[in-house]
Design a protein around this motif. Structure first.
Motif, PDB file in Angstrom:
ATOM      1  N   ILE A  69      32.764 170.004 -41.865  1.00 25.05           N
ATOM      2  CA  ILE A  69      31.691 169.703 -40.958  1.00 25.05           C
ATOM      3  C   ILE A  69      32.396 168.779 -39.806  1.00 25.05           C
ATOM      4  N   ALA A  70      32.053 169.194 -38.905  1.00 27.21           N
ATOM      5  CA  ALA A  70      32.521 168.372 -37.356  1.00 27.21           C
ATOM      6  C   ALA A  70      31.505 167.454 -37.245  1.00 27.21           C
ATOM      7  N   VAL A  71      31.823 166.343 -36.992  1.00 24.06           N
ATOM      8  CA  VAL A  71      31.088 164.991 -36.904  1.00 24.06           C
ATOM      9  C   VAL A  71      31.674 164.432 -35.573  1.00 24.06           C
ATOM     10  N   ASP A  72      30.864 163.506 -35.012  1.00 24.31           N
ATOM     11  CA  ASP A  72      31.373 162.842 -33.727  1.00 24.31           C
ATOM     12  C   ASP A  72      31.766 161.273 -34.203  1.00 24.31           C
ATOM     13  N   ASP A  73      31.452 160.856 -35.293  1.00 21.06           N
ATOM     14  CA  ASP A  73      31.827 159.401 -35.604  1.00 21.06           C
ATOM     15  C   ASP A  73      32.209 159.442 -37.144  1.00 21.06           C
ATOM     16  N   LEU A  74      33.643 159.706 -37.418  1.00 14.08           N
ATOM     17  CA  LEU A  74      33.984 159.999 -38.808  1.00 14.08           C
ATOM     18  C   LEU A  74      33.750 158.687 -39.848  1.00 14.08           C
ATOM     19  N   GLY A  97      47.447 165.731 -33.065  1.00 13.06           N
ATOM     20  CA  GLY A  97      46.861 166.530 -31.763  1.00 13.06           C
ATOM     21  C   GLY A  97      45.515 167.298 -31.729  1.00 13.06           C
ATOM     22  N   VAL A  98      44.997 166.949 -33.081  1.00 19.60           N
ATOM     23  CA  VAL A  98      43.657 167.775 -33.364  1.00 19.60           C
ATOM     24  C   VAL A  98      42.577 166.838 -33.572  1.00 19.60           C
ATOM     25  N   GLY A  99      42.912 165.700 -34.455  1.00 17.12           N
ATOM     26  CA  GLY A  99      41.681 164.810 -34.846  1.00 17.12           C
ATOM     27  C   GLY A  99      41.830 164.079 -36.099  1.00 17.12           C
ATOM     28  N   TYR A 100      40.831 163.659 -36.760  1.00 16.03           N
ATOM     29  CA  TYR A 100      40.756 162.927 -37.876  1.00 16.03           C
ATOM     30  C   TYR A 100      39.928 163.882 -39.179  1.00 16.03           C
ATOM     31  N   GLY A 101      40.344 163.459 -40.191  1.00 14.65           N
ATOM     32  CA  GLY A 101      39.486 164.164 -41.116  1.00 14.65           C
ATOM     33  C   GLY A 101      39.623 163.390 -42.514  1.00 14.65           C
ATOM     34  N   GLY A 109      28.958 166.455 -57.000  1.00 15.03           N
ATOM     35  CA  GLY A 109      30.322 166.625 -57.043  1.00 15.03           C
ATOM     36  C   GLY A 109      30.952 167.752 -55.878  1.00 15.03           C
ATOM     37  N   MET A 110      29.935 168.258 -55.256  1.00  9.55           N
ATOM     38  CA  MET A 110      30.428 169.306 -54.439  1.00  9.55           C
ATOM     39  C   MET A 110      31.539 168.676 -53.526  1.00  9.55           C
ATOM     40  N   ILE A 111      32.750 169.319 -53.250  1.00  9.29           N
ATOM     41  CA  ILE A 111      33.560 168.587 -52.012  1.00  9.29           C
ATOM     42  C   ILE A 111      33.171 169.358 -50.573  1.00  9.29           C
ATOM     43  N   ILE A 112      33.210 168.532 -49.774  1.00 12.31           N
ATOM     44  CA  ILE A 112      33.126 168.907 -48.134  1.00 12.31           C
ATOM     45  C   ILE A 112      34.211 168.073 -47.478  1.00 12.31           C
ATOM     46  N   GLY A 113      34.659 168.981 -46.385  1.00 11.37           N
ATOM     47  CA  GLY A 113      35.388 168.071 -45.384  1.00 11.37           C
ATOM     48  C   GLY A 113      34.684 167.645 -44.365  1.00 11.37           C
ATOM     49  N   LEU A 114      35.119 166.457 -43.722  1.00  6.61           N
ATOM     50  CA  LEU A 114      34.503 165.872 -42.409  1.00  6.61           C
ATOM     51  C   LEU A 114      35.859 165.895 -41.498  1.00  6.61           C
ATOM     52  N   HIS A 115      35.247 165.936 -40.098  1.00 10.57           N
ATOM     53  CA  HIS A 115      36.609 166.217 -39.055  1.00 10.57           C
ATOM     54  C   HIS A 115      35.650 165.790 -37.863  1.00 10.57           C
ATOM     55  N   GLN A 116      36.877 164.825 -37.189  1.00 11.21           N
ATOM     56  CA  GLN A 116      36.115 164.369 -35.741  1.00 11.21           C
ATOM     57  C   GLN A 116      37.454 164.806 -34.878  1.00 11.21           C
ATOM     58  N   ARG A 117      37.075 165.668 -33.901  1.00 14.71           N
ATOM     59  CA  ARG A 117      37.770 165.918 -33.038  1.00 14.71           C
ATOM     60  C   ARG A 117      38.315 164.877 -31.863  1.00 14.71           C
ATOM     61  N   ASP A 118      39.997 164.909 -32.014  1.00 18.59           N
ATOM     62  CA  ASP A 118      40.476 163.985 -30.934  1.00 18.59           C
ATOM     63  C   ASP A 118      41.736 164.456 -30.442  1.00 18.59           C
ATOM     64  N   PRO A 119      42.045 165.097 -29.569  1.00 23.26           N
ATOM     65  CA  PRO A 119      43.357 165.620 -29.254  1.00 23.26           C
ATOM     66  C   PRO A 119      44.497 164.661 -28.998  1.00 23.26           C
TER      67      PRO A 119
END
Length: 125
Positions: A69-74, A97-101, A109-119
């Motif tokens: 899931i893309a977020v603006d404030d990891l 070059g992509v961001g933070y995860g 217990g379901m796993i999800i990823g979080l991603h904040q874009r930052d080139p």
């Protein structure tokens, strides 16, 4: 106004990476390209909005699909996960070059990823 968090990436972790890549090529005509080495491949969505799809070998050999899931404030969302009773299973990391995860689990217990874009994101050293 901040963007609404949305699924931006899906990762297929497989016990047989080559078989998985061949299946998705045959069924969906998805081409994949190596990204960051020979053990990770990406199918870029033809739509700018995505989601893109990553293919990797699962660490325990068991197949698992993880939505990111893309977020603006990891850091803020990691805090929200903890407050809601979830856990951080892979702390914040840099994707050059992509961001933070990060990877988290919900209360079931379901796993999800979080991603904040930052080139401009870069690993130190």
């Amino acid at each position: 106004e901040d963007a609404v968090p949305h699924i931006s990436y899906i990762e297929f972790n497989s016990g047989d990476l080559e078989a998985s890549r061949a299946f998705y090529k045959e069924v969906f005509d998805w081409d994949t390209e190596a990204w960051g080495g020979d053990d990770y491949f990406v199918h870029a969505s033809p739509d700018e909005a995505g989601p893109d799809v990553g293919f990797a070998t699962s660490e325990d050999g068991q197949p698992i699909t993880v939505a990111t899931i893309a977020v603006d404030d990891l850091p803020g969302y990691l805090g929200r996960v903890l407050l809601a009773g979830g856990d951080i299973v892979v702390p914040r990391f840099v994707i050059d070059g992509v961001g933070y995860g990060a990877y988290v689990t919900d209360t079931t217990g379901m796993i999800i990823g979080l991603h904040q874009r930052d080139p401009d994101a870069r690993n130190e050293g």
